[in-house]
Scaffold this motif. Structure first.
Motif, PDB file in Angstrom:
ATOM      1  N   ALA A 123       0.831  -1.206   0.000  1.00  0.00           N
ATOM      2  CA  ALA A 123       0.000   0.000   0.000  1.00  0.00           C
ATOM      3  C   ALA A 123       0.866   1.257   0.000  1.00  0.00           C
ATOM      4  O   ALA A 123       1.955   1.280   0.575  1.00  0.00           O
ATOM      5  CB  ALA A 123      -0.922   0.000   1.214  1.00  0.00           C
ATOM      6  N   SER A 124       0.360   2.308  -0.645  1.00  0.00           N
ATOM      7  CA  SER A 124       1.035   3.598  -0.587  1.00  0.00           C
ATOM      8  C   SER A 124       0.807   4.214   0.782  1.00  0.00           C
ATOM      9  O   SER A 124      -0.034   3.756   1.563  1.00  0.00           O
ATOM     10  CB  SER A 124       0.490   4.537  -1.668  1.00  0.00           C
ATOM     11  N   ALA A 125       1.538   5.263   1.086  1.00  0.00           N
ATOM     12  CA  ALA A 125       1.393   5.916   2.385  1.00  0.00           C
ATOM     13  C   ALA A 125      -0.023   6.445   2.581  1.00  0.00           C
ATOM     14  O   ALA A 125      -0.602   6.334   3.664  1.00  0.00           O
ATOM     15  CB  ALA A 125       2.410   7.047   2.514  1.00  0.00           C
ATOM     16  N   LYS A 126      -0.608   7.012   1.539  1.00  0.00           N
ATOM     17  CA  LYS A 126      -1.968   7.547   1.659  1.00  0.00           C
ATOM     18  C   LYS A 126      -2.982   6.428   1.818  1.00  0.00           C
ATOM     19  O   LYS A 126      -3.989   6.587   2.517  1.00  0.00           O
ATOM     20  CB  LYS A 126      -2.295   8.412   0.441  1.00  0.00           C
ATOM     21  N   GLN A 127      -2.745   5.297   1.181  1.00  0.00           N
ATOM     22  CA  GLN A 127      -3.637   4.156   1.365  1.00  0.00           C
ATOM     23  C   GLN A 127      -3.557   3.626   2.794  1.00  0.00           C
ATOM     24  O   GLN A 127      -4.565   3.238   3.384  1.00  0.00           O
ATOM     25  CB  GLN A 127      -3.279   3.053   0.369  1.00  0.00           C
ATOM     26  N   ARG A 128      -2.362   3.614   3.367  1.00  0.00           N
ATOM     27  CA  ARG A 128      -2.201   3.191   4.759  1.00  0.00           C
ATOM     28  C   ARG A 128      -2.964   4.134   5.695  1.00  0.00           C
ATOM     29  O   ARG A 128      -3.627   3.695   6.635  1.00  0.00           O
ATOM     30  CB  ARG A 128      -0.716   3.175   5.125  1.00  0.00           C
ATOM     31  N   ASP A 129      -2.849   5.412   5.417  1.00  0.00           N
ATOM     32  CA  ASP A 129      -3.583   6.402   6.205  1.00  0.00           C
ATOM     33  C   ASP A 129      -5.086   6.146   6.116  1.00  0.00           C
ATOM     34  O   ASP A 129      -5.798   6.165   7.126  1.00  0.00           O
ATOM     35  CB  ASP A 129      -3.238   7.798   5.679  1.00  0.00           C
ATOM     36  N   SER A 130      -5.587   5.901   4.898  1.00  0.00           N
ATOM     37  CA  SER A 130      -7.019   5.664   4.702  1.00  0.00           C
ATOM     38  C   SER A 130      -7.483   4.385   5.393  1.00  0.00           C
ATOM     39  O   SER A 130      -8.558   4.341   5.989  1.00  0.00           O
ATOM     40  CB  SER A 130      -7.333   5.584   3.206  1.00  0.00           C
ATOM     41  N   MET A 131      -6.667   3.324   5.309  1.00  0.00           N
ATOM     42  CA  MET A 131      -7.045   2.057   5.941  1.00  0.00           C
ATOM     43  C   MET A 131      -7.195   2.214   7.445  1.00  0.00           C
ATOM     44  O   MET A 131      -8.187   1.787   8.044  1.00  0.00           O
ATOM     45  CB  MET A 131      -5.996   0.976   5.630  1.00  0.00           C
ATOM     46  N   THR A 132      -6.202   2.815   8.080  1.00  0.00           N
ATOM     47  CA  THR A 132      -6.257   2.945   9.535  1.00  0.00           C
ATOM     48  C   THR A 132      -7.358   3.912   9.958  1.00  0.00           C
ATOM     49  O   THR A 132      -7.995   3.711  10.992  1.00  0.00           O
ATOM     50  CB  THR A 132      -4.906   3.412  10.092  1.00  0.00           C
ATOM     51  N   ASP A 133      -7.595   4.941   9.157  1.00  0.00           N
ATOM     52  CA  ASP A 133      -8.670   5.887   9.484  1.00  0.00           C
ATOM     53  C   ASP A 133     -10.026   5.194   9.451  1.00  0.00           C
ATOM     54  O   ASP A 133     -10.832   5.335  10.384  1.00  0.00           O
ATOM     55  CB  ASP A 133      -8.653   7.049   8.485  1.00  0.00           C
ATOM     56  N   ALA A 134     -10.290   4.443   8.387  1.00  0.00           N
ATOM     57  CA  ALA A 134     -11.596   3.789   8.250  1.00  0.00           C
ATOM     58  C   ALA A 134     -11.814   2.738   9.329  1.00  0.00           C
ATOM     59  O   ALA A 134     -12.886   2.671   9.950  1.00  0.00           O
ATOM     60  CB  ALA A 134     -11.710   3.154   6.866  1.00  0.00           C
ATOM     61  N   LEU A 139      -9.417   6.295  22.466  1.00  0.00           N
ATOM     62  CA  LEU A 139      -9.601   5.040  21.745  1.00  0.00           C
ATOM     63  C   LEU A 139      -9.135   5.168  20.301  1.00  0.00           C
ATOM     64  O   LEU A 139      -8.455   4.283  19.770  1.00  0.00           O
ATOM     65  CB  LEU A 139     -11.073   4.626  21.802  1.00  0.00           C
ATOM     66  N   ARG A 140      -9.478   6.281  19.679  1.00  0.00           N
ATOM     67  CA  ARG A 140      -9.047   6.478  18.296  1.00  0.00           C
ATOM     68  C   ARG A 140      -7.523   6.607  18.206  1.00  0.00           C
ATOM     69  O   ARG A 140      -6.890   6.058  17.305  1.00  0.00           O
ATOM     70  CB  ARG A 140      -9.713   7.717  17.710  1.00  0.00           C
ATOM     71  N   ARG A 141      -6.934   7.337  19.140  1.00  0.00           N
ATOM     72  CA  ARG A 141      -5.473   7.475  19.142  1.00  0.00           C
ATOM     73  C   ARG A 141      -4.803   6.132  19.337  1.00  0.00           C
ATOM     74  O   ARG A 141      -3.779   5.814  18.705  1.00  0.00           O
ATOM     75  CB  ARG A 141      -5.058   8.447  20.248  1.00  0.00           C
ATOM     76  N   ALA A 142      -5.365   5.311  20.238  1.00  0.00           N
ATOM     77  CA  ALA A 142      -4.800   3.985  20.476  1.00  0.00           C
ATOM     78  C   ALA A 142      -4.816   3.148  19.203  1.00  0.00           C
ATOM     79  O   ALA A 142      -3.830   2.479  18.867  1.00  0.00           O
ATOM     80  CB  ALA A 142      -5.581   3.281  21.581  1.00  0.00           C
ATOM     81  N   LEU A 143      -5.924   3.190  18.475  1.00  0.00           N
ATOM     82  CA  LEU A 143      -6.055   2.389  17.258  1.00  0.00           C
ATOM     83  C   LEU A 143      -5.176   2.926  16.134  1.00  0.00           C
ATOM     84  O   LEU A 143      -4.471   2.168  15.467  1.00  0.00           O
ATOM     85  CB  LEU A 143      -7.518   2.365  16.812  1.00  0.00           C
ATOM     86  N   ARG A 144      -5.201   4.232  15.934  1.00  0.00           N
ATOM     87  CA  ARG A 144      -4.478   4.829  14.804  1.00  0.00           C
ATOM     88  C   ARG A 144      -2.970   4.859  14.995  1.00  0.00           C
ATOM     89  O   ARG A 144      -2.210   4.721  14.033  1.00  0.00           O
ATOM     90  CB  ARG A 144      -4.980   6.256  14.588  1.00  0.00           C
ATOM     91  N   SER A 145      -2.529   5.052  16.209  1.00  0.00           N
ATOM     92  CA  SER A 145      -1.108   5.276  16.450  1.00  0.00           C
ATOM     93  C   SER A 145      -0.374   4.126  17.117  1.00  0.00           C
ATOM     94  O   SER A 145       0.859   4.130  17.168  1.00  0.00           O
ATOM     95  CB  SER A 145      -0.922   6.542  17.305  1.00  0.00           C
ATOM     96  N   TYR A 146      -1.115   3.123  17.649  1.00  0.00           N
ATOM     97  CA  TYR A 146      -0.438   2.051  18.387  1.00  0.00           C
ATOM     98  C   TYR A 146      -0.861   0.642  17.960  1.00  0.00           C
ATOM     99  O   TYR A 146      -0.043  -0.267  18.020  1.00  0.00           O
ATOM    100  CB  TYR A 146      -0.697   2.201  19.898  1.00  0.00           C
ATOM    101  N   VAL A 147      -2.105   0.452  17.567  1.00  0.00           N
ATOM    102  CA  VAL A 147      -2.613  -0.899  17.333  1.00  0.00           C
ATOM    103  C   VAL A 147      -2.606  -1.279  15.856  1.00  0.00           C
ATOM    104  O   VAL A 147      -2.114  -2.362  15.492  1.00  0.00           O
ATOM    105  CB  VAL A 147      -4.048  -1.045  17.904  1.00  0.00           C
ATOM    106  N   LEU A 148      -3.139  -0.434  15.000  1.00  0.00           N
ATOM    107  CA  LEU A 148      -3.330  -0.816  13.602  1.00  0.00           C
ATOM    108  C   LEU A 148      -2.056  -0.773  12.759  1.00  0.00           C
ATOM    109  O   LEU A 148      -1.776  -1.724  12.030  1.00  0.00           O
ATOM    110  CB  LEU A 148      -4.430   0.050  12.976  1.00  0.00           C
ATOM    111  N   PRO A 149      -1.242   0.285  12.777  1.00  0.00           N
ATOM    112  CA  PRO A 149      -0.032   0.308  11.936  1.00  0.00           C
ATOM    113  C   PRO A 149       0.993  -0.717  12.412  1.00  0.00           C
ATOM    114  O   PRO A 149       1.442  -0.646  13.561  1.00  0.00           O
ATOM    115  CB  PRO A 149       0.500   1.741  12.113  1.00  0.00           C
ATOM    116  N   PRO A 150       1.379  -1.684  11.610  1.00  0.00           N
ATOM    117  CA  PRO A 150       2.334  -2.717  12.041  1.00  0.00           C
ATOM    118  C   PRO A 150       3.629  -2.177  12.637  1.00  0.00           C
ATOM    119  O   PRO A 150       4.096  -2.701  13.663  1.00  0.00           O
ATOM    120  CB  PRO A 150       2.594  -3.515  10.752  1.00  0.00           C
ATOM    121  N   PRO A 151       4.246  -1.118  12.068  1.00  0.00           N
ATOM    122  CA  PRO A 151       5.518  -0.658  12.646  1.00  0.00           C
ATOM    123  C   PRO A 151       5.371  -0.042  14.031  1.00  0.00           C
ATOM    124  O   PRO A 151       6.368   0.158  14.721  1.00  0.00           O
ATOM    125  CB  PRO A 151       5.999   0.403  11.636  1.00  0.00           C
ATOM    126  N   ARG A 152       4.148   0.266  14.458  1.00  0.00           N
ATOM    127  CA  ARG A 152       3.958   0.998  15.711  1.00  0.00           C
ATOM    128  C   ARG A 152       3.403   0.127  16.845  1.00  0.00           C
ATOM    129  O   ARG A 152       3.149   0.625  17.932  1.00  0.00           O
ATOM    130  CB  ARG A 152       3.011   2.186  15.480  1.00  0.00           C
TER     131      ARG A 152
END
Length: 461
Positions: free
Chosen positions: A94-105, A126-139
């Motif tokens: 995925a491109s960076a923007k696609q990654r952003d869209s996936m985690t946002d949705a 809860l949203r911060r936890a999901l977007r910044s810690y749980v969903l992105p694999p590198p984080r």
């Protein structure tokens, strides 16, 4: 952990809400669980499923409170687990923007597909936890603050099994979440469609895993207005004289010594004279340009550097590094450029040189120019080039409007649509839809034809 110690109680009614709901209550290894349903029939159905699983001797999970198998014998994969599996399979390509869209949705719908579990965290946490810690694999291995760790623990326990989406009420809950922003206000139609596409693909993946028999989103049709064709507002399109005045005004932005505007003049010239996207101009290298002493030159576009955010790129930089939009990797778009842009690029390379990697446009430190920096310079140039009434208007309000002006100028000059589309990086169909209202010069001709068909003559001087 799994347990066979399961107790399932009779239905109870929650009368504390405005409209009574029906509760299914049970315990697993002494840990209480409950599900709330809007109707008695739905509650009875869910309770019956629990009873059948217990009668069959199936173990129940002590975290989710559910049996290992549910409906057809498939594993009770939670929606959170599905989201993680789906992102893991898509992240690398995925491109960076696609990654952003996936985690946002997914961060938008996950909090809506949960059981009633005590201790629900604040929506922002809860949203911060999901977007910044749980969903992105590198984080996922980052150290978590206390409030984030608490939010993660809660969503892991509360996330519903994916199979619950076979209940139409759950699907409606999911769609309702897609239509709202974090503050509860309606989201834009375009945002809804983008998020819905991500969730639809995630549920298609659940079908591939045989967790679902079919995609539940296919069962619901909810109108969110007509699919908007993003036509260009002709009011934003500058004419050639205004474009030249804007490019000249840039030379005064920041003064002579700082040269912040002069450093960007050729960048904006690429947006107008070559109808390049900002990300394409940011990735332009001197080696991509053919700049003769006289006449037309050429640009061979091969790379784009769109703004994406450090969280979503592999490099950790704010700008992604990708091939051209809607083109295969390695594919090149050839754009002939007129003499004014040839001279601008020559002058720019002579005065400012290139970055270490050969890019023409960079900050004073050699970095990719931030969108905030060139947008700020553009705002100052408009204030210098335009009278107050035009500064307050939408005329060339955004740097991207220069690209619209360039494409419109080509079309109004009589360049065939297929050639314009090839130079701008569009399909012909999309080109004509987007720029339909910006094609001038034919109104009088069409009026004359209509009058001739009516047997009338234009008597106006």
């Amino acid at each position: 952990m799994k347990s066979y110690k399961v107790v399932i109680w009779k239905l109870s009614i929650n009368r504390s809400a405005k409209k009574p709901t029906y509760l299914v209550r049970w315990s697993v290894d002494g840990e209480p669980f409950h599900e709330s349903h809007k109707t008695k029939a739905l509650a009875d159905r869910f309770r019956a499923k629990l009873l059948r699983a217990a009668d069959k001797g199936e173990p129940f999970d002590t975290v989710t409170g559910l049996p290992d198998s549910l409906r057809g014998g498939k594993a009770a994969l939670s929606f959170l687990e599905l989201a993680l599996k789906y992102i893991d399979t898509r992240w690398a390509e995925a491109s960076a923007k696609q990654r952003d869209s996936m985690t946002d949705a997914l961060a938008t719908v996950l909090p809506a597909l949960v059981k009633q579990v005590r201790g629900r965290p604040a929506p922002a946490d809860l949203r911060r936890a999901l977007r910044s810690y749980v969903l992105p694999p590198p984080r996922r291995e980052r150290e978590r603050p206390e409030e984030i760790a608490s939010a993660v623990k809660w969503i892991e326990k509360a996330s519903l099994p994916v199979v619950e989406l076979q209940e139409i009420t759950r699907v409606h809950d999911l769609i309702d979440a897609l239509t709202r922003k974090l503050d509860g206000k309606p989201a834009a139609t375009q945002t809804y469609r983008r998020r819905r596409a991500v969730v639809f693909n995630a549920l298609e993946y659940a079908v591939e895993l045989e967790t679902l028999h079919s995609n539940p989103l296919s069962r619901v049709r909810r109108k969110r207005g007509k699919r908007a064709v993003q036509e260009v507002d002709r009011r934003v399109v500058v004419n050639p004289r205004q474009a030249r005045e804007l490019l000249t005004a840039l030379t005064y932005v920041g003064g002579y010594e700082r040269a912040s505007g002069r450093r960007l003049r050729a960048f904006f010239g690429c947006l107008y004279y070559a109808a390049m996207r900002p990300g394409e101009a940011l990735g332009l290298r001197l080696s991509d340009c053919t700049l003769p002493e006289k006449g037309w030159g050429r640009i061979d576009l091969a790379e784009t550097r769109p703004t994406a955010g450090k969280a979503w790129t592999d490099s950790g930089e704010a700008h992604d590094r990708r091939g051209l939009k809607q083109r295969a990797d390695g594919e090149v778009r050839i754009v002939p450029i007129p003499p004014p842009l040839v001279r601008m690029l020559q002058d720019h390379a002579k005065e400012f040189g290139t970055a270490e990697d050969g890019r023409l446009f960079s900050s004073e430190r050699g970095n990719v120019i931030a969108a905030s920096s060139y947008s700020r310079a553009w705002k100052q140039a408009r204030a210098l080039a335009f009278p107050p009434e035009q500064v307050a208007s939408v005329l060339a309000a955004r740097p991207y409007d220069l690209r619209h002006a360039g494409v419109s100028q080509w079309l109004n000059s009589g360049v065939p649509a297929p050639e314009v589309a090839a130079r701008a990086g569009h399909s012909v169909d999309v080109l004509l839809k987007i720029y339909a209202k910006c094609i001038d010069g034919q109104e009088q001709e069409m009026n004359d034809r209509i009058l001739k068909g009516l047997g009338e003559e234009d008597t106006q001087d």
